[in-house]
Design an enzyme around this catalytic site. Structure first.
Site, PDB file in Angstrom:
ATOM      1  N   HIS A  40     166.456 -24.101  82.059  1.00  0.00           N
ATOM      2  CA  HIS A  40     166.997 -25.398  81.158  1.00  0.00           C
ATOM      3  C   HIS A  40     166.312 -26.575  81.727  1.00  0.00           C
ATOM      4  CE1 HIS A  40     169.529 -26.734  84.388  1.00  0.00           C
ATOM      5  NE2 HIS A  40     169.945 -25.305  84.621  1.00  0.00           N
ATOM      6  N   ASP A  41     166.168 -27.577  80.942  1.00  0.00           N
ATOM      7  CA  ASP A  41     165.628 -28.869  81.377  1.00  0.00           C
ATOM      8  C   ASP A  41     164.288 -28.947  82.422  1.00  0.00           C
ATOM      9  OD1 ASP A  41     167.987 -30.703  80.690  1.00  0.00           O
ATOM     10  OD2 ASP A  41     169.058 -29.002  81.632  1.00  0.00           O
TER      11      ASP A  41
END
Ligand SMILES: CC(C)(COP(=O)(O)OP(=O)(O)OC[C@H]1O[C@@H](n2cnc3c(N)ncnc32)[C@H](O)[C@@H]1OP(=O)(O)O)[C@@H](O)C(=O)NCCC(=O)NCCS
Length: 216
Positions: free
Chosen positions: A136-137
């Site tokens: 994620h991210d």
């Protein structure tokens, strides 16, 4: 549908089934493209290997997927194809998982069982080989390669042209303080990366350390 896989090596053969599945069964006209004179005119797994002039002559009639791991070579091929008006294929295996709120750049290849997790973006002509994982991210640049099972956990920045070797593990960063793999860096197979990697460096081992170039 007409598709050209640029390259005629091992990875090109792995991208072929993804390309063939992009149309109805039997409906995809697939060729490989090589710059090597000895490969042109041969066949790989029943598909013709053509040279660049024949591809360019078809103009936008054929979508191109560049299956060459070397980032500078991939970049040069992409630039030449774009300049000649060719368009790129979205070679994404049916089994890949791409979360909402993600972005995937033009010409990226997402092989079987790859994951692009939430809020991440990957750049143009990114390669995710089998089971590669972008957490994620993350922000992954253009012409980056993930070899099979490379795992990039959350909050990581990977700059353009970096290569992440088979089974490498990247320690998560944190919000506002990502772990960064510099432009053109190489992470060796099986490495466990716990710190930023400078641009152009090669790291190996657990914990990953810089592999100094051998004296010539
Ligand atoms: C890291 C890497 C790029 C280094 O390649 P190289 O510059 O040609 O390095 P060499 O093979 O000359 O090895 C140099 C030293 O590093 C060691 N080494 C190389 N790769 C290593 C790795 N991944 N982990 C630990 N040590 C490694 C070698 O054993 C050698 O050690 P020595 O000096 O004690 O003999 C390469 O070994 C690698 O891991 N490539 C990724 C391969 C991959 O994932 N391919 C996927 C194909 S789909």
């Amino acid at each position: 549908m007409k598709i050209a896989i640029y390259g005629a090596g091992g990875f090109a053969g792995e991208v072929a089934p993804i390309a063939l599945a992009m149309g109805a069964p039997g409906a995809v006209d697939l060729v490989y493209v090589s710059d090597l004179p000895e490969e042109i005119g041969t066949a790989v797994n029943g598909h013709r290997v053509i040279g660049y002039p024949e591809l360019a002559a078809e103009k936008a009639g054929r979508l191109v997927s560049i299956a060459i791991a070397d980032a500078p070579a991939r970049r040069a091929i992409a630039a030449r194809c774009a300049a000649d008006g060719l368009r790129f294929a979205e070679a994404r295996a049916a089994s890949h998982v791409r979360f909402p709120n993600t972005r995937v750049g033009d010409g990226a290849v997402l092989c079987e069982f790859t994951i692009i997790s939430t809020n991440s973006r990957v750049g143009r002509h990114f390669h995710a080989n089998f089971f590669a994982y972008v957490g994620h991210d993350c922000v992954v640049g253009d012409f980056v390669t993930f070899a099979p099972r490379a795992s990039c956990n959350g909050w990581i920045v990977i700059e353009d042209d970096a290569y992440i070797g088979t089974g490498a593990l990247l320690r998560p960063g944190s919000r506002g303080k990502p772990l960064t793999i510099g432009k053109g860096a190489v992470v060796g197979m099986g490495a466990v990366v716990t710190k930023d990697v400078p641009p152009g460096a090669t790291v190996v081992g657990n914990p990953a350390r810089i592999l100094e170039p051998r004296p010539r």
